[in-house]
Scaffold this active site. Structure first.
Site, PDB file in Angstrom:
ATOM      1  N   ASP A 120       6.579   5.963   6.821  1.00  9.10           N
ATOM      2  CA  ASP A 120       5.295   6.150   7.502  1.00  9.10           C
ATOM      3  C   ASP A 120       5.558   6.187   8.999  1.00  9.10           C
ATOM      4  O   ASP A 120       6.648   5.827   9.441  1.00  9.10           O
ATOM      5  CB  ASP A 120       4.303   5.026   7.160  1.00  9.10           C
ATOM      6  CG  ASP A 120       4.797   3.656   7.579  1.00  9.10           C
ATOM      7  OD1 ASP A 120       5.980   3.345   7.311  1.00  9.10           O
ATOM      8  OD2 ASP A 120       4.034   2.888   8.202  1.00  9.10           O
ATOM      9  N   GLU A 185       4.961   0.254   6.946  1.00  7.75           N
ATOM     10  CA  GLU A 185       5.640  -0.600   7.930  1.00  7.75           C
ATOM     11  C   GLU A 185       4.901  -0.634   9.254  1.00  7.75           C
ATOM     12  O   GLU A 185       4.774  -1.666   9.895  1.00  7.75           O
ATOM     13  CB  GLU A 185       7.078  -0.088   8.145  1.00  7.75           C
ATOM     14  CG  GLU A 185       7.978  -1.078   8.889  1.00  7.75           C
ATOM     15  CD  GLU A 185       7.939  -0.983  10.406  1.00  7.75           C
ATOM     16  OE1 GLU A 185       8.462  -1.887  11.064  1.00  7.75           O
ATOM     17  OE2 GLU A 185       7.377  -0.014  10.948  1.00  7.75           O
ATOM     18  N   GLU A 186       4.392   0.539   9.657  1.00 12.48           N
ATOM     19  CA  GLU A 186       3.803   0.626  10.990  1.00 12.48           C
ATOM     20  C   GLU A 186       2.459  -0.093  11.097  1.00 12.48           C
ATOM     21  O   GLU A 186       1.883  -0.172  12.178  1.00 12.48           O
ATOM     22  CB  GLU A 186       3.656   2.099  11.417  1.00 12.48           C
ATOM     23  CG  GLU A 186       4.981   2.843  11.539  1.00 12.48           C
ATOM     24  CD  GLU A 186       5.876   2.370  12.704  1.00 12.48           C
ATOM     25  OE1 GLU A 186       5.525   1.385  13.364  1.00 12.48           O
ATOM     26  OE2 GLU A 186       6.922   3.003  12.926  1.00 12.48           O
ATOM     27  N   THR A 329     -22.917   7.558  30.500  1.00 13.97           N
ATOM     28  CA  THR A 329     -23.464   6.314  31.061  1.00 13.97           C
ATOM     29  C   THR A 329     -24.028   5.436  29.942  1.00 13.97           C
ATOM     30  O   THR A 329     -25.239   5.230  29.818  1.00 13.97           O
ATOM     31  CB  THR A 329     -24.557   6.631  32.098  1.00 13.97           C
ATOM     32  OG1 THR A 329     -25.489   7.529  31.503  1.00 13.97           O
ATOM     33  CG2 THR A 329     -23.967   7.233  33.349  1.00 13.97           C
TER      34      THR A 329
END
Ligand SMILES: CC(C)C[C@H](NC(=O)CN)C(=O)O
Length: 475
Positions: A120, A185-186, A329
Site C-alpha cells: 500500500d 502499513e501506511e 469567508t
C-alpha cells in the site's frame, strides 16, 4: 598441515569458489533482467493502492491479488489471509485488504527466513506538486519516480526477483523463504498484530529470522537498520455550531472551533514534548558510543539523536478546514486536527495516549469554550530496537561487502514499521532491517523515487544476503 587438514582446506576453498561463481551468475542474471524488473515496477506503481482512502480499497485489494499471483508464478505456497473488518470513524465497516503469505521451499535442513513488506502507499496527487504523474512510473536520469517506488513496492519486488533469479538459474535456494505482505502499513498496519498472534504457532513456528526492507540508507553508503521510532497518531475533533457559518454574520458572536483547535495544538511545542520527556523515560539524549563511530560520525550527532532517540510531535493536517485556493469567508462548524508523536524505546503508546488526552482536555477546559472536544488515538505503534551483535547483522555486513565492497552504515530509522515490535514480542524471532532505498527517495513526499542503481544492486544484495544467512549456525 596434516593430510586431513589439507583436505578440509581444499574442500573449503572449492566450496567458496562455487559460491563466488554462483553469486556472479546471479548478479549477471539480475543485470540482464533490469528492464523486465522496471516494467513490473511500472505495473505495480500504476495501481493506486492508497490505504488511507477508503474509496481506493478495491485498488489495495487488487494490489494484494497481483502480489499473490506473482508469488504463485514462483511456485510459492500462497494464501490470502482474511484479517477482518476496519471500523470507520462514522461507525461503518469495510473489509481490510487480505494479507498475502507465501512459502518457497520447505527443506527442514535449511534455515527459514520470513520477508515482510507492504504494497500500500501514502496518498499522492499530481497537483500536490509532483513533476510527473505519481502513478505512471517515470525514468528520469536513472531515477524511477512514482508513489510507492521506494516505500515499499520496489523493495518487495526486489525480494521476489531474488528468489526468481535463484529459481531460473536452478541454483538451490540457500534458505527456505516465507513472505508476509500487507496492504495497510501506511495507516498503522490495521489487523496485522492480531493476524501475527493468530499465526504464531503455525506460519511463524518454523521461521528463524525476519527480514524487513522498508526503510532507506542514511547516505550514499548502504546501511543496516537496527531501530525504529514508534508512532501514536491522534485525531482531535472540535465541534461547535451545527453547520458552517458566514463569518460576517456570526464572526464575533461565536467561539470558533478552529480557534479552539489551533489554541490547543499550539501548546504542543511548549508543553507536550517536555511532558513526554519527564513522564516517560526515553533514552538519553546523546547518541551512544557505537553511533558515534565512523562512518556515522560524518553526520551531525545532534541531528541523528533527534531523529533516532528523541520523541517528537508533528501536526499533519486539519480536516474540515477550508483549504482550497481562493478566499471563502466561512467559520467551519467542525474541525479535526491530526497529529502524531514518534516515540522512542521505553515509551508505551497506552501511557502516551493517557498523557496526550489529559493534556489536551486540560488546556481545552482552561479556555472555557462552549464547543466540544473529542480526542482519540487511531494508531499506537511501538518503537523497535535490535541487538546489533546478532549474527544476522554480521550476515548483513558480509552481503553489503560482497555487493558494494564497503562497510555499511549502522543506523536507526526515525520512521515507524508498526509490525516490527509485534514480530519481536509475539514471535520472539530476531529481526534485521536491510534497506535498499536511497537517502533522498522522498518517501511520503512529492516526487518519490528509487534509483535504478538501488533497485538493481539492492536485488543483488538480497541474493547475497540469503547465502550469508544460510551460514548462520541455528540458535
Ligand atoms: C505508522 C506510520 C503510518 C508508519 C509509516 N511507515 C513508513 O513510512 C515505513 N514505510 C511512518 O510514517 O513511519
Amino acid at each position: 598441515f596434516s593430510f586431513q587438514l589439507w583436505c578440509v582446506l581444499v574442500l573449503f576453498l572449492s566450496w567458496s569458489e562455487v559460491h563466488n561463481f554462483q553469486f556472479e551468475e546471479l548478479a549477471q542474471y539480475i543485470d540482464s533482467h533490469q528492464e523486465q524488473y522496471v516494467e513490473t515496477l511500472r505495473e505495480w506503481i500504476a495501481i493506486e493502492s492508497d490505504s488511507s482512502d477508503v474509496q481506493r480499497r478495491a485498488d489495495v485489494q487488487r494490489m494484494m491479488s497481483v502480489t499473490a499471483e506473482k508469488l504463485r508464478k514462483m511456485q510459492g505456497n500462497v494464501e490470502m489471509v482474511d484479517i477482518g473488518l476496519q471500523q470507520l470513524p462514522d461507525g461503518t465497516t469495510i473489509p481490510l485488504p487480505k494479507v498475502v503469505t507465501a512459502q518457497v521451499g520447505s527443506d527442514p535442513s535449511k534455515l527459514t527466513v520470513c520477508v515482510y513488506g507492504h504494497v500500500d502507499v501514502q496518498p499522492a496527487k499530481k497537483e500536490d506538486g509532483w513533476a510527473t504523474d505519481p502513478y505512471n512510473l517515470t525514468d528520469i536520469k536513472g531515477n524511477l519516480y512514482g508513489r510507492g517506488a521506494s516505500d515499499n513496492k520496489a523493495p518487495v519486488l526486489a525480494w521476489l526477483h531474488t528468489v526468481e533469479a535463484y529459481q531460473s538459474l536452478s541454483i538451490d535456494l540457500p534458505v527456505n523463504v516465507k513472505f508476509i505482505i500487507e496492504g495497510m502499513e501506511e495507516t498503522g498496519s490495521n489487523g496485522l498484530d492480531a493476524m501475527v498472534e493468530a499465526h504464531n504457532e503455525t506460519f511463524f513456528s518454523d521461521v528463524d529470522y525476519i527480514i524487513i526492507s522498508d526503510c532507506g540508507w542514511l547516505s550514499r553508503r548502504p546501511a543496516l537498520t537496527y531501530g525504529t521510532r514508534g508512532n501514536c497518531y491522534f485525531f482531535a475533533e472540535v465541534v461547535g455550531p451545527n453547520k458552517d457559518l458566514h463569518s460576517g454574520v456570526f464572526g464575533g458572536t461565536v467561539i470558533e472551533p478552529m480557534t479552539d483547535l489551533i489554541g490547543i495544538l499550539g501548546t504542543f511545542h511548549s508543553n507536550i514534548c517536555l511532558y513526554i520527556h519527564f513522564s516517560g523515560s526515553p533514552e538519553p539524549a546523546l547518541v551512544s558510543t557505537e553511533e558515534r563511530e565512523p562512518p556515522v560520525v560524518s553526520h551531525h550527532e545532534g541531528v541523528l539523536a533527534r531523529r533516532w532517540r528523541h520523541p517528537t510531535v508533528s501536526i499533519h493536517g486539519i480536516e474540515g478546514a477550508f483549504s482550497a485556493s481562493g478566499s471563502k469567508t466561512v467559520i467551519p462548524a467542525k474541525v479535526t486536527g491530526k497529529f502524531s508523536i514518534r516515540q522512542v524505546p521505553n515509551m508505551d503508546p497506552k501511557e502516551v495516549e493517557k498523557q496526550v488526552c489529559s493534556h489536551l482536555e486540560d488546556v481545552f477546559a482552561k479556555r472555557g469554550s462552549p464547543n466540544k472536544l473529542k480526542v482519540s488515538m487511531v494508531i499506537g505503534a511501538k518503537p523497535w530496537l535490535a541487538d546489533i551483535q546478532h549474527p544476522l547483522y554480521e550476515a548483513g555486513k558480509a552481503a553489503v561487502q560482497k555487493v558494494f565492497k564497503v562497510e555499511p552504515d549502522m543506523i536507526r530509522e526515525g520512521g515507524t514499521i508498526p509490525v516490527a515490535r509485534t514480530f519481536q514480542d509475539v514471535t520472539g524471532k530476531s529481526i534485521i532491517m536491510l534497506p535498499i532505498g536511497g537517502f533522498d527517495d522522498g518517501l511520503h513526499s512529492q516526487n518519490e523515487k528509487i534509483s535504478r542503481y538501488n533497485y538493481i544492486e539492492g536485488t543483488k544484495l538480497f541474493a547475497a544476503f540469503l547465502h550469508e544467512v544460510s551460514q548462520i549456525k541455528r540458535d
